[in-house]
Design a protein around this motif. Structure first.
Motif, PDB file in Angstrom:
ATOM      1  N   LEU A   2       0.829  -1.206   0.000  1.00 31.27           N
ATOM      2  CA  LEU A   2       0.000   0.000   0.000  1.00 31.27           C
ATOM      3  C   LEU A   2       0.862   1.253   0.000  1.00 31.27           C
ATOM      4  CD1 LEU A   2      -2.808  -1.001   2.528  1.00 31.27           C
ATOM      5  CD2 LEU A   2      -3.079  -0.615   0.083  1.00 31.27           C
ATOM      6  N   SER A   3       2.000   1.181   0.683  1.00 30.92           N
ATOM      7  CA  SER A   3       2.906   2.322   0.719  1.00 30.92           C
ATOM      8  C   SER A   3       3.432   2.651  -0.672  1.00 30.92           C
ATOM      9  CB  SER A   3       4.081   2.040   1.667  1.00 30.92           C
ATOM     10  OG  SER A   3       5.010   3.101   1.661  1.00 30.92           O
ATOM     11  N   LYS A   4       3.778   1.630  -1.434  1.00 32.22           N
ATOM     12  CA  LYS A   4       4.268   1.851  -2.798  1.00 32.22           C
ATOM     13  C   LYS A   4       3.180   2.457  -3.676  1.00 32.22           C
ATOM     14  CE  LYS A   4       7.777  -1.807  -2.824  1.00 32.22           C
ATOM     15  NZ  LYS A   4       8.199  -3.103  -3.435  1.00 32.22           N
ATOM     16  N   VAL A   5       1.950   1.947  -3.503  1.00 32.10           N
ATOM     17  CA  VAL A   5       0.826   2.481  -4.269  1.00 32.10           C
ATOM     18  C   VAL A   5       0.602   3.948  -3.931  1.00 32.10           C
ATOM     19  CG1 VAL A   5      -1.686   2.379  -4.526  1.00 32.10           C
ATOM     20  CG2 VAL A   5      -0.349   0.274  -4.576  1.00 32.10           C
ATOM     21  N   ALA A   6       0.676   4.275  -2.646  1.00 32.03           N
ATOM     22  CA  ALA A   6       0.417   5.643  -2.187  1.00 32.03           C
ATOM     23  C   ALA A   6       1.395   6.647  -2.781  1.00 32.03           C
ATOM     24  CB  ALA A   6       0.480   5.699  -0.661  1.00 32.03           C
ATOM     25  N   GLN A   7       2.590   6.191  -3.107  1.00 34.62           N
ATOM     26  CA  GLN A   7       3.610   7.095  -3.627  1.00 34.62           C
ATOM     27  C   GLN A   7       3.588   7.211  -5.152  1.00 34.62           C
ATOM     28  OE1 GLN A   7       7.551   6.489  -1.624  1.00 34.62           O
ATOM     29  NE2 GLN A   7       6.441   4.984  -0.407  1.00 34.62           N
ATOM     30  N   LYS A   8       2.721   6.418  -5.806  1.00 30.87           N
ATOM     31  CA  LYS A   8       2.771   6.368  -7.274  1.00 30.87           C
ATOM     32  C   LYS A   8       1.496   6.825  -7.974  1.00 30.87           C
ATOM     33  CE  LYS A   8       6.238   2.674  -7.600  1.00 30.87           C
ATOM     34  NZ  LYS A   8       6.515   1.289  -8.084  1.00 30.87           N
ATOM     35  N   ILE A   9       0.338   6.637  -7.341  1.00 28.65           N
ATOM     36  CA  ILE A   9      -0.900   6.917  -8.068  1.00 28.65           C
ATOM     37  C   ILE A   9      -1.586   8.180  -7.551  1.00 28.65           C
ATOM     38  CG2 ILE A   9      -1.226   4.460  -8.541  1.00 28.65           C
ATOM     39  CD1 ILE A   9      -3.423   4.429  -6.447  1.00 28.65           C
ATOM     40  N   PRO A  10      -2.331   8.882  -8.424  1.00 31.44           N
ATOM     41  CA  PRO A  10      -2.982  10.142  -8.030  1.00 31.44           C
ATOM     42  C   PRO A  10      -4.364   9.956  -7.411  1.00 31.44           C
ATOM     43  CG  PRO A  10      -3.187   9.826 -10.386  1.00 31.44           C
ATOM     44  CD  PRO A  10      -2.371   8.679  -9.888  1.00 31.44           C
ATOM     45  N   VAL A  11      -4.996   8.790  -7.648  1.00 24.82           N
ATOM     46  CA  VAL A  11      -6.332   8.542  -7.090  1.00 24.82           C
ATOM     47  C   VAL A  11      -6.357   7.169  -6.427  1.00 24.82           C
ATOM     48  CG1 VAL A  11      -7.522  10.025  -8.742  1.00 24.82           C
ATOM     49  CG2 VAL A  11      -7.177   7.601  -9.283  1.00 24.82           C
ATOM     50  N   PHE A  12      -7.262   7.031  -5.470  1.00 19.56           N
ATOM     51  CA  PHE A  12      -7.382   5.768  -4.728  1.00 19.56           C
ATOM     52  C   PHE A  12      -8.837   5.605  -4.309  1.00 19.56           C
ATOM     53  CE2 PHE A  12      -6.901   2.897  -1.072  1.00 19.56           C
ATOM     54  CZ  PHE A  12      -6.005   1.958  -1.587  1.00 19.56           C
ATOM     55  N   PRO A  13      -9.338   4.353  -4.260  1.00 17.71           N
ATOM     56  CA  PRO A  13     -10.742   4.143  -3.872  1.00 17.71           C
ATOM     57  C   PRO A  13     -11.049   4.685  -2.478  1.00 17.71           C
ATOM     58  CG  PRO A  13      -9.841   2.161  -4.862  1.00 17.71           C
ATOM     59  CD  PRO A  13      -8.691   3.097  -4.669  1.00 17.71           C
ATOM     60  N   ASP A  14     -12.205   5.298  -2.348  1.00 18.52           N
ATOM     61  CA  ASP A  14     -12.668   5.832  -1.067  1.00 18.52           C
ATOM     62  C   ASP A  14     -13.639   4.833  -0.449  1.00 18.52           C
ATOM     63  OD1 ASP A  14     -13.390   7.318   1.089  1.00 18.52           O
ATOM     64  OD2 ASP A  14     -14.332   8.948  -0.022  1.00 18.52           O
ATOM     65  N   ILE A  15     -13.105   3.927   0.354  1.00 19.28           N
ATOM     66  CA  ILE A  15     -13.890   2.867   0.996  1.00 19.28           C
ATOM     67  C   ILE A  15     -13.951   3.151   2.494  1.00 19.28           C
ATOM     68  CG2 ILE A  15     -14.125   0.392   1.417  1.00 19.28           C
ATOM     69  CD1 ILE A  15     -14.360   0.980  -1.497  1.00 19.28           C
ATOM     70  N   ARG A  16     -15.140   3.078   3.070  1.00 23.91           N
ATOM     71  CA  ARG A  16     -15.303   3.371   4.502  1.00 23.91           C
ATOM     72  C   ARG A  16     -15.192   2.090   5.326  1.00 23.91           C
ATOM     73  NH1 ARG A  16     -13.817   8.019   5.316  1.00 23.91           N
ATOM     74  NH2 ARG A  16     -12.640   7.401   3.476  1.00 23.91           N
ATOM     75  N   ASN A  17     -14.002   1.584   5.493  1.00 21.93           N
ATOM     76  CA  ASN A  17     -13.810   0.375   6.294  1.00 21.93           C
ATOM     77  C   ASN A  17     -13.094   0.700   7.595  1.00 21.93           C
ATOM     78  OD1 ASN A  17     -11.230   0.885   5.138  1.00 21.93           O
ATOM     79  ND2 ASN A  17     -10.675  -1.257   5.429  1.00 21.93           N
ATOM     80  N   GLN A  18     -12.982  -0.296   8.471  1.00 21.40           N
ATOM     81  CA  GLN A  18     -12.244  -0.153   9.725  1.00 21.40           C
ATOM     82  C   GLN A  18     -11.413  -1.403   9.970  1.00 21.40           C
ATOM     83  OE1 GLN A  18     -15.217   0.746  12.796  1.00 21.40           O
ATOM     84  NE2 GLN A  18     -14.454   2.840  12.870  1.00 21.40           N
ATOM     85  N   ARG A  19     -10.152  -1.180  10.316  1.00 22.76           N
ATOM     86  CA  ARG A  19      -9.247  -2.280  10.634  1.00 22.76           C
ATOM     87  C   ARG A  19      -8.519  -1.995  11.940  1.00 22.76           C
ATOM     88  NH1 ARG A  19      -8.205  -5.659   6.193  1.00 22.76           N
ATOM     89  NH2 ARG A  19      -7.299  -6.968   7.799  1.00 22.76           N
ATOM     90  N   SER A  20      -8.335  -3.025  12.739  1.00 17.56           N
ATOM     91  CA  SER A  20      -7.402  -2.937  13.853  1.00 17.56           C
ATOM     92  C   SER A  20      -6.009  -3.169  13.303  1.00 17.56           C
ATOM     93  CB  SER A  20      -7.709  -3.998  14.920  1.00 17.56           C
ATOM     94  OG  SER A  20      -8.862  -3.671  15.647  1.00 17.56           O
ATOM     95  N   MET A  21      -5.055  -2.334  13.721  1.00 17.64           N
ATOM     96  CA  MET A  21      -3.668  -2.498  13.327  1.00 17.64           C
ATOM     97  C   MET A  21      -2.786  -2.249  14.534  1.00 17.64           C
ATOM     98  SD  MET A  21      -3.615  -0.787   9.479  1.00 17.64           S
ATOM     99  CE  MET A  21      -1.830  -0.968   9.330  1.00 17.64           C
ATOM    100  N   LEU A  22      -1.516  -2.609  14.423  1.00 18.48           N
ATOM    101  CA  LEU A  22      -0.604  -2.486  15.551  1.00 18.48           C
ATOM    102  C   LEU A  22       0.789  -2.129  15.061  1.00 18.48           C
ATOM    103  CD1 LEU A  22      -0.193  -2.818  18.634  1.00 18.48           C
ATOM    104  CD2 LEU A  22       0.237  -5.245  18.224  1.00 18.48           C
ATOM    105  N   HIS A  23       1.243  -0.931  15.431  1.00 22.08           N
ATOM    106  CA  HIS A  23       2.594  -0.536  15.040  1.00 22.08           C
ATOM    107  C   HIS A  23       3.612  -1.333  15.853  1.00 22.08           C
ATOM    108  CE1 HIS A  23       6.223   2.125  14.912  1.00 22.08           C
ATOM    109  NE2 HIS A  23       5.916   2.062  13.643  1.00 22.08           N
ATOM    110  N   ILE A  24       4.732  -1.640  15.226  1.00 24.70           N
ATOM    111  CA  ILE A  24       5.728  -2.511  15.847  1.00 24.70           C
ATOM    112  C   ILE A  24       6.251  -1.963  17.171  1.00 24.70           C
ATOM    113  CG2 ILE A  24       7.604  -1.483  14.482  1.00 24.70           C
ATOM    114  CD1 ILE A  24       7.268  -5.183  15.645  1.00 24.70           C
TER     115      ILE A  24
END
Length: 289
Positions: free
Chosen positions: A165-187
């Motif tokens: 996702l990080s690579k995608v974020a740095q390359k494309i101008p548009v991204f789907p707007d989806i209203r989801n929720q995820r639990s995540m945990l930084h190292i």
């Protein structure tokens, strides 16, 4: 000084924890060992207070030829390591399980609470659950077992969907707007949580997560922002993604819903030392790992 043995010498969490605990000189002595061959069986565990079991197959595979290997590594090896730890006088065994024991994310809201029964949807999740069930009977007053079921772990050097996702974020101008929720945990939050587990000699089942739920679209936008890029979120693709999401699991992995109820993740000490924005900035920085 706590003496700690980490199994899985190349594991992302294990190597990160070793670096993290160096921030507390004189408090921890840490060794790591590979379980890739039988040489580990000759290792003397009696000199350690804690065995942190990180060895295992971490990625999800749908190849039926891999099923036997998953159970051999994730279940059988975990139980064997716990048995050796107990026999040789280790005081605490910490097992890194996964939120995957509850099955996959979903296009519908999925909130895991204390009453949610694990329902693995693949042999990766089931092998983790069977490992949990296999080590629990070993616990007694002299041998404590802490089982951690983290959600998706991310940070500098992590693998899986986040770096994609990080690579995608740095390359494309548009991204789907989806209203989801995820639990995540930084190292870093996870490493601090494990440190508390060790210091407090905890036993039981634990569900650490970041303080905030993550929306995939907003996270991608935040990553882009950190790199000075601009992404426009659009709902044009939403219908299409909904259709292919029924056929391809990768869509639900990225845009699906799967969260722990926040009360499950509360702890007596504050392990969540970085909020989402701070963790993204840290992960995306150009500093060496």
């Amino acid at each position: 000084m706590k003496k700690i043995l980490i199994t899985g010498s190349s594991s992302y969490v294990g190597t990160s924890l070793q670096k993290w605990l160096k921030n507390y000189p004189g408090k921890y002595s840490i060794d790591s060992i590979s379980l890739r061959n039988d040489l580990w069986k000759k290792k003397d565990f009696s000199e350690y207070d804690v065995v942190l079991h990180m060895a295992g197959i971490a990625h999800v595979s749908s190849d039926p030829k891999m099923e036997e290997m998953y159970y051999k590594v994730n279940r059988d090896l975990t139980i064997e390591t716990a048995e050796k730890s107990k026999e040789e006088g280790v005081k605490q065994f910490i097992f890194m399980s996964s939120i995957i024991v509850y099955g996959d994310s979903s296009s519908n809201n999925r909130v895991i609470n204390k009453n949610t029964v694990p329902t693995p949807s693949n042999f990766y999740g089931n092998s983790k659950l069977k490992a949990e069930e296999g080590i629990k009977p070993l616990e007694n007053n002299e041998f404590k077992i802490a089982i951690i079921r983290p959600p998706m772990i991310y940070g500098k050097g992590s693998k899986g969907n986040y770096p994609k996702l990080s690579k995608v974020a740095q390359k494309i101008p548009v991204f789907p707007d989806i209203r989801n929720q995820r639990s995540m945990l930084h190292i870093d939050n996870l490493c601090e949580f494990i440190r508390f587990m060790i210091d407090n000699e905890e036993s039981g089942l634990f569900f650490p997560q970041n303080r905030e739920y993550v929306n995939t679209s907003e996270m991608v936008k935040l990553i882009a922002d950190v790199h000075g890029k601009k992404i426009r979120l659009t709902r044009i693709f939403n219908s299409f993604l909904g259709i292919i999401g029924r056929k391809f699991g990768i869509v639900n992995k990225i845009f699906g819903n799967l969260v722990y109820e926040q009360s499950l993740s509360e702890y007596t000490e504050d392990y969540r030392i970085k909020n989402l924005r701070e963790s993204i900035i840290d992960t995306e920085s150009n500093d060496k790992i």
